[in-house]
Design a protein around this motif. Structure first.
Motif, short mmCIF file in Angstrom:
data_model
loop_
_atom_site.label_atom_id
_atom_site.label_comp_id
_atom_site.label_asym_id
_atom_site.label_seq_id
_atom_site.Cartn_x
_atom_site.Cartn_y
_atom_site.Cartn_z
N GLN A 26 1.21 14.99 1.24
CA GLN A 26 0.21 16.00 0.83
C GLN A 26 -0.45 15.60 -0.50
O GLN A 26 -1.64 15.83 -0.70
N LEU A 27 0.33 14.98 -1.38
CA LEU A 27 -0.20 14.57 -2.69
C LEU A 27 -0.78 13.14 -2.66
O LEU A 27 -1.15 12.61 -3.71
N GLU A 28 -0.82 12.55 -1.46
CA GLU A 28 -1.39 11.21 -1.26
C GLU A 28 -0.66 10.14 -2.07
O GLU A 28 -1.28 9.23 -2.63
N ILE A 29 0.66 10.28 -2.12
CA ILE A 29 1.50 9.29 -2.82
C ILE A 29 2.19 8.42 -1.77
O ILE A 29 2.90 8.95 -0.90
N PRO A 30 1.99 7.11 -1.84
CA PRO A 30 2.64 6.26 -0.84
C PRO A 30 4.16 6.26 -1.01
O PRO A 30 4.66 6.31 -2.14
#
Ligand code: RP5
Length: 164
Positions: A26-30
């Motif tokens: 959701q936070l676009e963290i890989p």
């Protein structure tokens, strides 16, 4: 952007860990997810931790139940921040994992979240990575604002039901 490494002691921990995976997405963290055990596959757990910084990770989440030594074992082999999730198993309601994860000796820290606290583990990683990432700060602020708004809506709905 730095990646988050998620390591769990068993694939049976996945239902708990999934929340951390979802929050990071959701936070676009890989993130990269592995099953490595401090007890069953100690060499792989050690190698992962030792190479994590060079492999582009910025923080590690370690989830384990029972005699949960995984977070501490990873922390012993890296100076990256390690966040431990004590997983609740059938015996002892997760107190075994909580105490095994949280009671680290001085010098080798593990930031321990609540029993089964996978969402907070992911958020803590995000907040650590946000120190150097203004776009991530914005996404974190937006998420907090959305969640605060949802609580206010529940408050309004509750009061409407009670006092109409
Ligand atoms: C721990 O033992 C794992 O993290 C898991 O929570 C628990 C039970 O593992 P399984 O027997 O289900 O593989 O090491």
């Amino acid at each position: 952007m730095k990646k988050v490494g998620i390591v769990m002691g068993s694939d049976s921990d996945l239902p708990i860990v999934q929340k951390a995976i979802d929050v990071l997405a959701q936070l676009e963290i890989p993130c990269e997810v592995h099953v490595y055990s401090a007890h069953r596959t100690p060499d792989q757990a050690r190698d992962f931790a030792r190479s994590a910084r060079a492999n582009g990770f910025g923080a590690i989440i370690a989830a384990a139940g029972m005699a949960a030594h995984l977070a501490g074992a990873l922390a012993a082999n890296t100076t990256l921040p390690v966040i431990g999730i004590p997983c609740k198993s059938q015996a002892l309601d997760g107190m075994d994992a909580l105490l095994s994860t949280v009671q680290m000796p001085s010098g080798i820290p593990v930031a321990t979240v609540a029993i089964n606290g996978a969402a907070n583990a992911a958020l803590l990683c995000a907040q650590i990575l946000s120190v150097e990432d203004a776009a991530l700060v914005r996404r974190l602020d937006e998420k907090r604002a959305r969640e605060a708004q949802a609580v206010l809506e529940k408050d309004a709905a509750l009061n409407e039901r009670l006092h109409g």
